[in-house]
Design an enzyme around this catalytic site. Structure first.
Site, PDB file in Angstrom:
ATOM      1  N   ASP A  67      12.633  18.288  37.672  1.00 22.47           N
ATOM      2  CA  ASP A  67      11.457  18.389  38.537  1.00 22.47           C
ATOM      3  C   ASP A  67      10.480  19.463  38.070  1.00 22.47           C
ATOM      4  O   ASP A  67      10.787  20.260  37.174  1.00 22.47           O
ATOM      5  CB  ASP A  67      11.883  18.661  39.994  1.00 22.47           C
ATOM      6  CG  ASP A  67      13.051  19.644  40.103  1.00 22.47           C
ATOM      7  OD1 ASP A  67      13.251  20.432  39.154  1.00 22.47           O
ATOM      8  OD2 ASP A  67      13.756  19.632  41.115  1.00 22.47           O
ATOM      9  N   ASN A 135      19.808  22.544  52.176  1.00 21.49           N
ATOM     10  CA  ASN A 135      19.702  21.374  53.064  1.00 21.49           C
ATOM     11  C   ASN A 135      20.298  20.118  52.420  1.00 21.49           C
ATOM     12  O   ASN A 135      20.107  19.009  52.912  1.00 21.49           O
ATOM     13  CB  ASN A 135      18.239  21.125  53.453  1.00 21.49           C
ATOM     14  CG  ASN A 135      17.353  20.788  52.253  1.00 21.49           C
ATOM     15  OD1 ASN A 135      17.821  20.754  51.115  1.00 21.49           O
ATOM     16  ND2 ASN A 135      16.081  20.545  52.502  1.00 21.49           N
ATOM     17  N   HIS A 137      19.629  18.993  49.319  1.00 24.47           N
ATOM     18  CA  HIS A 137      18.799  18.262  48.342  1.00 24.47           C
ATOM     19  C   HIS A 137      19.361  18.396  46.926  1.00 24.47           C
ATOM     20  O   HIS A 137      20.035  19.362  46.597  1.00 24.47           O
ATOM     21  CB  HIS A 137      17.316  18.665  48.430  1.00 24.47           C
ATOM     22  CG  HIS A 137      16.956  20.008  47.885  1.00 24.47           C
ATOM     23  ND1 HIS A 137      15.952  20.781  48.421  1.00 24.47           N
ATOM     24  CD2 HIS A 137      17.428  20.739  46.840  1.00 24.47           C
ATOM     25  CE1 HIS A 137      15.830  21.891  47.721  1.00 24.47           C
ATOM     26  NE2 HIS A 137      16.712  21.895  46.758  1.00 24.47           N
ATOM     27  N   GLU A 142      14.568  15.529  49.105  1.00 20.70           N
ATOM     28  CA  GLU A 142      14.824  16.162  50.397  1.00 20.70           C
ATOM     29  C   GLU A 142      15.513  15.167  51.331  1.00 20.70           C
ATOM     30  O   GLU A 142      15.520  13.952  51.062  1.00 20.70           O
ATOM     31  CB  GLU A 142      13.483  16.619  51.000  1.00 20.70           C
ATOM     32  CG  GLU A 142      12.703  17.605  50.130  1.00 20.70           C
ATOM     33  CD  GLU A 142      13.230  19.043  50.207  1.00 20.70           C
ATOM     34  OE1 GLU A 142      14.426  19.243  50.512  1.00 20.70           O
ATOM     35  OE2 GLU A 142      12.447  19.969  49.945  1.00 20.70           O
TER      36      GLU A 142
HETATM   37  C1  F6R Z   1      15.877  22.735  40.515  1.00 17.70           C
HETATM   38  C2  F6R Z   1      16.216  21.767  41.562  1.00 17.70           C
HETATM   39  C3  F6R Z   1      16.724  22.176  42.895  1.00 17.70           C
HETATM   40  C4  F6R Z   1      17.668  23.368  42.869  1.00 17.70           C
HETATM   41  C5  F6R Z   1      18.130  23.731  44.276  1.00 17.70           C
HETATM   42  C6  F6R Z   1      19.003  24.975  44.295  1.00 17.70           C
HETATM   43  O1  F6R Z   1      15.449  22.087  39.334  1.00 17.70           O
HETATM   44  O2  F6R Z   1      16.054  20.610  41.325  1.00 17.70           O
HETATM   45  O3  F6R Z   1      17.390  21.081  43.472  1.00 17.70           O
HETATM   46  O4  F6R Z   1      18.765  23.072  42.070  1.00 17.70           O
HETATM   47  O5  F6R Z   1      17.013  23.950  45.097  1.00 17.70           O
HETATM   48  O6  F6R Z   1      18.222  26.066  43.880  1.00 17.70           O
HETATM   49  P1  F6R Z   1      18.900  27.469  43.550  1.00 17.70           P
HETATM   50  O7  F6R Z   1      19.788  27.245  42.391  1.00 17.70           O
HETATM   51  O8  F6R Z   1      17.749  28.370  43.206  1.00 17.70           O
HETATM   52  O9  F6R Z   1      19.633  27.888  44.775  1.00 17.70           O
END
Ligand code: F6R
Length: 240
Positions: A67, A135, A137, A142
């Site tokens: 992403d 959450n 994701h 989401e």
């Molecule tokens: C990042 C992504 C997100 C993160 C998730 C956890 O490329 O796609 O899904 O993996 O938000 O983020 P952290 O590791 O910062 O807790």
């Protein structure tokens, strides 16, 4: 779904790196699906260490990232393109031309998603690295995202904006939208390695591993994938 519980973040990172390094050693042309965020930073550090000490080469490896924030150019220091260069690509021998992310500053988001989906159709990830949102994701899929979704424009939830604001000077600077691989693009990977740490992820880990498969917790769909390894530290595993 294989769940490995580690003592701490360091051990989690080492185990994840070992899996990825093994795949690259076995197949120098491997396609790696990569993630950003705090969770995989230690994994990337271990890959860099191994590259420097043992010479594992990424010369023929190709990458696709999950992403990118909308509105940030690749040289913006909060963009995921910048994150990947500073946390991994600049410290290994990968050819930047073999690395791919959605372009967050593309003038036409829909056309950019189409481009990325066409690219992903030609690049099945040998392994997809994932983090987990508090959450539930994965990528920026989401709660409520259809399981057959492909790369799309996402309105980030308040929860995600708040979680990610820790990396910005203020919450107002966090982009409100992102381009994200869809769940279908993630599920096409031959294997998946998820790294999760911290108490704030414990509820999401429990739902993902033991709960019903529901779009309300996107990561629960990973129960349907035949080769998923979840590597989580004790805190993230505390509700299992
Ligand atoms: C990042 C992504 C997100 C993160 C998730 C956890 O490329 O796609 O899904 O993996 O938000 O983020 P952290 O590791 O910062 O807790």
């Amino acid at each position: 779904m294989k769940v490995i519980v580690t003592e701490n973040y360091q051990e989690m990172s080492q185990k994840a790196a070992e899996i990825i390094i093994g795949i690259v050693k076995n197949n120098p042309n491997a396609i790696l699906g990569l993630a950003t965020g705090s969770s995989p930073i230690g994994t990337y550090q271990n890959m860099i260490k191994d590259h420097k000490e043992n010479g594992t080469s990424y010369k023929s490896v190709k990458t696709v990232n999950l992403d990118e924030y909308v509105g940030l150019t690749a040289d913006h220091d909060q963009s995921y393109a910048y994150f990947m260069r500073t946390n991994l690509f600049d410290s290994i021998d990968i050819d930047l031309a073999n690395t791919n992310l959605p372009c967050g500053s593309a003038p036409d988001a829909k056309a950019e998603c189409d481009r990325y989906n066409a690219l992903l159709a030609t690049m099945q990830q040998d392994v997809q690295v994932l983090g987990l949102g508090s959450n539930g994701h994965i990528g920026f899929n989401e709660p409520g995202t259809p399981l057959d979704s492909v790369t799309h424009l996402v309105d980030l939830t308040e929860n995600t904006i708040k979680d990610n604001s820790r990396l910005f000077a203020s919450i107002d600077e966090v982009p409100r939208q992102a381009l994200s691989m869809g769940i279908k693009n993630i599920m096409q990977a031959k294997s998946i390695v998820m790294v999760v740490s911290g108490k704030n992820k414990a509820q999401a880990v429990k739902g993902m591993v033991q709960g019903e498969i529901t779009t309300e917790l996107p990561a629960s769909v990973l129960q349907l994938h035949p080769f998923v390894t979840v590597i989580c530290d004790k805190d993230a595993a505390s509700l299992l």
